[in-house]
Design a protein around this motif. Structure first.
Motif, short mmCIF file in Angstrom:
data_model
loop_
_atom_site.label_atom_id
_atom_site.label_comp_id
_atom_site.label_asym_id
_atom_site.label_seq_id
_atom_site.Cartn_x
_atom_site.Cartn_y
_atom_site.Cartn_z
N ARG A 224 0.83 -1.21 0.00
CA ARG A 224 0.00 0.00 0.00
C ARG A 224 0.87 1.26 0.00
NH1 ARG A 224 -2.94 -2.87 4.19
NH2 ARG A 224 -4.84 -3.81 3.36
N GLU A 225 1.89 1.28 0.84
CA GLU A 225 2.70 2.48 0.97
C GLU A 225 3.54 2.74 -0.28
OE1 GLU A 225 4.94 2.35 4.57
OE2 GLU A 225 3.19 2.66 5.85
N ARG A 226 3.93 1.69 -0.97
CA ARG A 226 4.74 1.86 -2.19
C ARG A 226 3.88 2.07 -3.43
NH1 ARG A 226 9.46 -2.81 -1.39
NH2 ARG A 226 10.46 -1.84 0.43
N GLY A 227 2.57 1.94 -3.30
CA GLY A 227 1.69 2.16 -4.42
C GLY A 227 1.63 1.00 -5.40
N THR A 228 2.04 -0.18 -4.98
CA THR A 228 2.03 -1.36 -5.86
C THR A 228 0.88 -2.30 -5.56
OG1 THR A 228 3.56 -2.50 -4.37
CG2 THR A 228 4.53 -1.26 -6.19
N MET A 229 -0.06 -1.85 -4.71
CA MET A 229 -1.18 -2.71 -4.37
C MET A 229 -2.06 -2.98 -5.59
SD MET A 229 -2.28 -4.32 -1.72
CE MET A 229 -3.75 -5.11 -1.04
N GLU A 230 -2.18 -1.97 -6.47
CA GLU A 230 -2.99 -2.17 -7.65
C GLU A 230 -2.44 -3.29 -8.53
OE1 GLU A 230 -1.66 0.58 -6.64
OE2 GLU A 230 -3.10 2.24 -6.58
N ASN A 231 -1.11 -3.33 -8.68
CA ASN A 231 -0.50 -4.38 -9.48
C ASN A 231 -0.75 -5.76 -8.88
OD1 ASN A 231 0.52 -2.33 -11.11
ND2 ASN A 231 2.48 -2.25 -10.01
N LEU A 232 -0.69 -5.82 -7.54
CA LEU A 232 -0.92 -7.10 -6.87
C LEU A 232 -2.34 -7.57 -7.07
CD1 LEU A 232 0.19 -9.30 -4.92
CD2 LEU A 232 -0.62 -7.88 -3.04
N LEU A 233 -3.30 -6.65 -6.95
CA LEU A 233 -4.70 -7.02 -7.07
C LEU A 233 -5.09 -7.30 -8.52
CD1 LEU A 233 -6.29 -4.47 -4.58
CD2 LEU A 233 -5.78 -6.89 -4.21
N ALA A 234 -4.33 -6.76 -9.46
CA ALA A 234 -4.63 -7.00 -10.87
C ALA A 234 -4.15 -8.36 -11.34
CB ALA A 234 -3.98 -5.91 -11.72
N MET A 235 -3.34 -9.01 -10.55
CA MET A 235 -2.84 -10.33 -10.93
C MET A 235 -3.99 -11.35 -10.90
SD MET A 235 0.72 -10.44 -8.76
CE MET A 235 0.92 -12.18 -9.16
N PRO A 236 -4.00 -12.31 -11.83
CA PRO A 236 -5.05 -13.35 -11.82
C PRO A 236 -4.75 -14.40 -10.75
CG PRO A 236 -3.54 -13.74 -13.63
CD PRO A 236 -3.11 -12.44 -12.99
N ALA A 237 -4.80 -13.97 -9.48
CA ALA A 237 -4.49 -14.87 -8.36
C ALA A 237 -5.55 -14.73 -7.30
CB ALA A 237 -3.11 -14.55 -7.77
N SER A 238 -5.89 -15.83 -6.66
CA SER A 238 -6.89 -15.83 -5.59
C SER A 238 -6.26 -15.33 -4.29
CB SER A 238 -7.43 -17.24 -5.38
OG SER A 238 -6.42 -18.10 -4.89
N PRO A 239 -7.09 -14.92 -3.31
CA PRO A 239 -6.52 -14.51 -2.01
C PRO A 239 -5.65 -15.57 -1.37
CG PRO A 239 -8.81 -13.84 -2.19
CD PRO A 239 -8.52 -14.68 -3.38
N LEU A 240 -6.01 -16.85 -1.51
CA LEU A 240 -5.19 -17.92 -0.93
C LEU A 240 -3.83 -17.98 -1.61
CD1 LEU A 240 -4.84 -20.35 0.94
CD2 LEU A 240 -5.93 -21.76 -0.82
N GLU A 241 -3.81 -17.84 -2.95
CA GLU A 241 -2.54 -17.88 -3.67
C GLU A 241 -1.66 -16.69 -3.31
OE1 GLU A 241 -4.29 -20.16 -7.65
OE2 GLU A 241 -4.13 -17.97 -7.58
N ILE A 242 -2.28 -15.52 -3.15
CA ILE A 242 -1.52 -14.35 -2.75
C ILE A 242 -0.93 -14.54 -1.35
CG2 ILE A 242 -1.69 -11.89 -2.19
CD1 ILE A 242 -3.75 -11.61 -4.39
N MET A 243 -1.72 -15.07 -0.42
CA MET A 243 -1.23 -15.27 0.94
C MET A 243 -0.07 -16.26 0.96
SD MET A 243 -3.24 -16.54 4.38
CE MET A 243 -3.41 -18.24 3.80
N LEU A 244 -0.23 -17.39 0.27
CA LEU A 244 0.84 -18.39 0.26
C LEU A 244 2.09 -17.85 -0.42
CD1 LEU A 244 -1.18 -21.64 -0.55
CD2 LEU A 244 -0.33 -20.85 1.67
N GLY A 245 1.90 -17.10 -1.50
CA GLY A 245 3.05 -16.51 -2.17
C GLY A 245 3.77 -15.49 -1.33
N LYS A 246 3.01 -14.77 -0.50
CA LYS A 246 3.62 -13.77 0.36
C LYS A 246 4.40 -14.38 1.53
CE LYS A 246 2.58 -9.50 -0.93
NZ LYS A 246 3.62 -8.44 -1.05
N VAL A 247 3.87 -15.46 2.10
CA VAL A 247 4.48 -16.00 3.32
C VAL A 247 5.55 -17.05 3.02
CG1 VAL A 247 2.36 -15.59 4.61
CG2 VAL A 247 2.77 -17.86 3.64
N ALA A 248 5.55 -17.64 1.82
CA ALA A 248 6.49 -18.72 1.52
C ALA A 248 7.96 -18.28 1.65
CB ALA A 248 6.22 -19.29 0.13
#
Length: 386
Positions: free
Chosen positions: A218-242
């Motif tokens: 959010r602070e870097r302004g890249t949240m839009e790019n993350l949300l535009a990815m064709p990924a589900s919330p579970l995939e985003i969470m696993l990708g973030k924590v792995a």
């Protein structure tokens, strides 16, 4: 020059050096901002109050009322008098009546009791014949601070347990206590602290780093790019924590090697069992950090929420102070932190050689934390920008 210093306007001077009106305006503005930042305001009020309550009521450096199992093979009036004298010291709280040495070993290995008292058969008969029977006390000495106070009063118990009115206390002792300090007979504090540090280090780094996973976007302004990815919330969470799981693996290797080669901490259990427990614990921490990142607006708020979780966890988990020596309400509160259960796993495997049966319940509780934190994180994750 004097007029300029004390508030009068001079040539080319836009504002006076000091104004009570401007000071009042800045003060009001800052106070309003502080009041609107509810997380910071809650930290300012909540942390001192929490420290006061925990240090004042929950923390006890001389723990009493420690859970104790009794194996009374005599069950006569004399053995009951000895047990009553032990209970009157307020250090021993009898919670289990057992009938075998195997049950005693299981209770000590799982950490359910701190002591096991074994009284031999025909205890009164041995004393009547002038013999000196022995009462065995097995102590869980993994935490020397938890057992030292209770063991120091045993000589007084011997002197007072069977004395008759007017009897000389300097007479020969009718029986004696034999103490077996298990798991840490030399009372080396590093044996208790270093395995616990593994959990503390993992909690401090894993939760803090993953709590900034979304707030940084959010602070870097890249949240839009993350949300535009064709990924589900579970995939985003696993990708973030792995990636943080790999960082945690490196920390585990470093701490375990240091425990073995720098501090000579014994390792009597199964390494694969410990690694499974560590993996579940680290997963619960990174998922918790991700859940915090979904609630925080900024990285500063994420750090504040992490600290608000970290402080009571450190104090109530049994790392700094004996867990079984805390009041019951504090023990119930400590059970809600993953660190409490991980400390039982790591100390049980490393120092006691505990198997799956002894620490299986703690493992399942850690799995439950993973599921709860994961469900909260997925529910709070918003697929759209606020």
């Amino acid at each position: 020059m004097a007029g300029k210093l004390f508030g009068q306007k001079g040539a080319g001077q836009r504002y006076r050096w000091f104004s009570w009106g401007r000071l009042k305006a800045v003060f009001a503005k800052e106070f309003i901002q502080m009041r609107r930042d509810r997380v910071t305001f809650a930290m300012m009020l909540g942390v001192p109050l929490m420290q006061l309550v925990l240090f004042g009521y929950a923390i006890n450096s001389d723990p009493r009322g420690l859970p104790t199992a009794v194996f009374d093979a005599s069950r006569d009036e004399t053995s009951r008098a000895v047990l009553a004298a032990l209970e009157l010291t307020n250090y021993y709280r009898f919670t289990e009546m057992i009938d075998s040495a195997e049950a005693a070993e299981n209770l000590l290995a799982s950490g359910q009791v701190s002591f096991v008292i074994s009284i031999p058969p025909n205890f009164s008969g041995h004393i009547a014949r002038g013999e000196t029977p022995q009462v065995l006390i097995q102590a869980d000495a993994t935490d020397p601070a938890a057992s030292s106070g209770a063991l120091s009063v045993l000589s007084n118990v011997v002197q007072s347990a069977l004395l008759q009115p007017g009897q000389d206390s300097t007479a020969s002792q009718p029986f004696e206590f034999v103490v077996h300090k298990l798991y840490n007979p030399e009372a080396i504090s590093q044996y208790n602290i270093v395995p616990g540090l593994l959990g503390v280090i993992l909690q401090m780094t894993m939760v803090m780093m993953t709590s900034m996973a979304l707030t940084r976007e959010r602070e870097r302004g890249t949240m839009e790019n993350l949300l535009a990815m064709p990924a589900s919330p579970l995939e985003i969470m696993l990708g973030k924590v792995a990636p943080y799981l790999l960082v945690g693996a490196v920390q585990v290797v470093v701490v375990l090697l240091a425990a073995r080669w720098l501090f000579s901490v014994p390792f009597v259990g199964a390494l694969p069992l410990l690694l499974v427990g560590i993996m579940i614990f680290v997963l619960s921490l990174v998922v918790l950090g991700y859940a915090i990142s979904t609630a925080a607006k900024t990285q500063m708020q994420a750090m504040q929420l992490t600290f608000f979780f970290f402080l009571p966890s450190l104090m109530l988990s049994g790392f700094m102070f004996p867990f079984l020596g805390m009041p019951i309400w504090a023990q119930y509160l400590g059970e809600i932190f993953p660190l409490t259960h991980f400390l039982r796993v790591v100390r049980g495997v490393m120092l006691k050689g505990a198997d799956t049966a002894a620490i299986g319940q703690e493992m399942w509780i850690l799995v439950l934390f993973v599921l709860i934190y994961g469900a909260v994180a997925l529910k709070r994750f918003n697929s759209k920008l606020d």
